[in-house]
Design an enzyme around this catalytic site. Structure first.
Site, PDB file in Angstrom:
ATOM      1  CD  GLU A 171     -11.843   6.066   4.566  1.00  0.00           C
ATOM      2  OE1 GLU A 171     -11.132   5.197   5.092  1.00  0.00           O
ATOM      3  OE2 GLU A 171     -11.480   6.741   3.594  1.00  0.00           O
ATOM      4  NE  ARG A 210      -2.414   1.119   3.639  1.00  0.00           N
ATOM      5  CZ  ARG A 210      -3.117   0.969   4.758  1.00  0.00           C
ATOM      6  NH1 ARG A 210      -4.421   0.716   4.694  1.00  0.00           N
ATOM      7  NH2 ARG A 210      -2.547   1.051   5.939  1.00  0.00           N
ATOM      8  CE  LYS A 221      -2.141   4.529   6.781  1.00  0.00           C
ATOM      9  NZ  LYS A 221      -3.360   5.034   7.394  1.00  0.00           N
ATOM     10  CG  HIS A 273       2.145  25.135  -5.578  1.00  0.00           C
ATOM     11  ND1 HIS A 273       2.561  26.345  -5.080  1.00  0.00           N
ATOM     12  CD2 HIS A 273       0.945  24.892  -5.028  1.00  0.00           C
ATOM     13  CE1 HIS A 273       1.638  26.807  -4.256  1.00  0.00           C
ATOM     14  NE2 HIS A 273       0.643  25.937  -4.198  1.00  0.00           N
ATOM     15  NE  ARG A 288       4.636  27.784  -0.002  1.00  0.00           N
ATOM     16  CZ  ARG A 288       3.667  28.091  -0.852  1.00  0.00           C
ATOM     17  NH1 ARG A 288       3.884  28.928  -1.852  1.00  0.00           N
ATOM     18  NH2 ARG A 288       2.447  27.575  -0.699  1.00  0.00           N
ATOM     19  CG  LEU A 316      -6.540   4.034   3.527  1.00  0.00           C
ATOM     20  CD1 LEU A 316      -5.606   4.911   2.713  1.00  0.00           C
ATOM     21  CD2 LEU A 316      -6.064   3.928   4.950  1.00  0.00           C
TER      22      LEU A 316
HETATM   23  N1  PDD Z   1      -5.463   4.863  10.049  1.00  0.00           N
HETATM   24  N2  PDD Z   1      -9.346   4.718   6.795  1.00  0.00           N
HETATM   25  C1  PDD Z   1      -8.572   5.741   7.199  1.00  0.00           C
HETATM   26  C2  PDD Z   1      -8.918   7.119   6.730  1.00  0.00           C
HETATM   27  C3  PDD Z   1      -7.456   5.500   8.028  1.00  0.00           C
HETATM   28  O1  PDD Z   1      -6.676   6.518   8.411  1.00  0.00           O
HETATM   29  C4  PDD Z   1      -7.187   4.171   8.461  1.00  0.00           C
HETATM   30  C5  PDD Z   1      -6.024   3.831   9.338  1.00  0.00           C
HETATM   31  C6  PDD Z   1      -8.034   3.137   8.011  1.00  0.00           C
HETATM   32  C7  PDD Z   1      -7.794   1.692   8.406  1.00  0.00           C
HETATM   33  O2  PDD Z   1      -6.681   1.165   7.736  1.00  0.00           O
HETATM   34  P1  PDD Z   1      -5.829  -0.033   8.348  1.00  0.00           P
HETATM   35  O3  PDD Z   1      -6.789  -1.137   8.634  1.00  0.00           O
HETATM   36  O4  PDD Z   1      -4.868  -0.374   7.275  1.00  0.00           O
HETATM   37  O5  PDD Z   1      -5.174   0.462   9.629  1.00  0.00           O
HETATM   38  C8  PDD Z   1      -9.095   3.450   7.181  1.00  0.00           C
HETATM   39  C9  PDD Z   1      -4.233   4.643  10.754  1.00  0.00           C
HETATM   40  C10 PDD Z   1      -4.349   3.668  11.875  1.00  0.00           C
HETATM   41  C11 PDD Z   1      -3.663   5.992  11.168  1.00  0.00           C
HETATM   42  O6  PDD Z   1      -3.972   6.966  10.509  1.00  0.00           O
HETATM   43  O7  PDD Z   1      -2.905   6.048  12.126  1.00  0.00           O
END
Ligand code: PDD
Length: 291
Positions: A185, A56, A153, A107, A105, A209
């Site tokens: 989510e 990921r 992420k 973008h 700086r 995510l």
């Molecule tokens: N967060 N959705 C979002 C927006 C998240 O930030 C996370 C995890 C998840 C769950 O993903 P996973 O099962 O892979 O942990 C879903 C982590 C824990 C964080 O931001 O610290």
């Protein structure tokens, strides 16, 4: 007080005390939130689903057009060293890569001579207590104000932060994000719904995510014959649910028993969630035993 960051930390190829790390204020992570992260749970000093987390991470880096500074073996070596040096059996490993610091700086991307900033550290992993699990948690729903690539992420998390802060101010554990009437989510978790014994999961799209825990939950449902339906979940279905859970690497599987001040189902953690939590524990233990 127990420290929450183990030392040494990993910083740009070295293992150092935290105080010896220095980031330029021109770093694009600082100026623009131009970077990515991962959070990998470690149980009994073994990183859980590490290949999936690193895949990921690679996908997110590709998504923001930043070459991966380390290969799979390189990241694993960093993680192993951090895990071995930390004092805790259960840990959470945080990895971050930003596009580095140019001398100005701008973008647009910096020249390729600018090296990405790489940072990683271990913290203690504390799963929700038995008491919290027995009670479940309260959440609010809020409009999803994030951008259109929530599958990446990335460290620019302002919309998630504002949503979570609103939840905290309302004495709630999480904010559920609703976009165009559909549940996507949580601010930092994936959300599952149970209705009439069927487990409903929002689909993996660019607006969610793809959680590693989410995948484990769907695998366990399949393995144990739990019926599943993957599809968009309307807000009205959410509010009529028998059970709602949040899942993440830190929360594992946690029942949501109050939504916007109203009880979810009968207001108690439900049987499907309880079973899933047990399957998840058994799965974790079997993985750890394998070594
Ligand atoms: N967060 N959705 C979002 C927006 C998240 O930030 C996370 C995890 C998840 C769950 O993903 P996973 O099962 O892979 O942990 C879903 C982590 C824990 C964080 O931001 O610290």
């Amino acid at each position: 007080m127990t420290p929450s960051v183990a030392e040494p930390v990993y910083f740009n190829g070295q293992f150092l005390p935290l105080a010896e790390t220095h980031v330029s204020p021109l770093d694009r992570g600082f100026l623009y939130g131009d970077g990515v992260y991962e959070m990998i749970p470690v149980y009994s000093r073994q990183a859980f689903r590490v290949d999936e987390h690193l895949k990921r991470l690679a996908g997110t880096l590709a998504g923001i057009k930043l070459p991966n500074p380390l290969d799979l073996a390189g990241w694993k070596a960093v993680i192993e060293k951090l895990v071995a040096a930390a004092p805790w059996e259960d840990q959470s490993i945080y990895l971050q890569v930003t596009r580095g610091a140019d001398n100005k700086r701008d973008h647009a991307f910096p020249p390729t001579t600018v090296t990405p900033t790489r940072f990683a550290f271990s913290s203690p992993l504390v799963a929700p207590s038995a008491e919290i699990r027995a009670r479940g948690v309260a959440v609010i729903s809020v409009p999803d104000q994030r951008w259109a690539r929530c599958d990446l992420k990335v460290i620019s998390l302002l919309a998630n932060i504002l949503a979570r802060q609103q939840a905290v101010e309302e004495n709630c554990a999480e904010a559920l994000l609703i976009r165009d009437g559909y549940l996507k989510e949580g601010a930092a978790s994936n959300i599952f719904v149970v209705k009439d014994g069927i487990l409903l999961a929002p689909p993996k799209t660019q607006l969610m995510l793809p959680g590693i825990t989410y995948d484990v939950v769907l695998e366990l449902a399949e393995r144990h014959g739990q019926p599943v339906k993957i599809g968009e979940i309307h807000e009205t279905e959410l509010r009529r649910a028998d059970e709602v859970w949040m899942t993440s690497s830190t929360k594992e599987i946690l029942a949501i028993t109050t939504l916007d001040g109203q009880p979810v189902g009968n207001g108690k953690p439900g049987p499907v969630g309880e079973k899933m939590w047990q399957w998840y524990q058994d799965f974790k233990n079997s993985v750890m035993r394998k070594g």
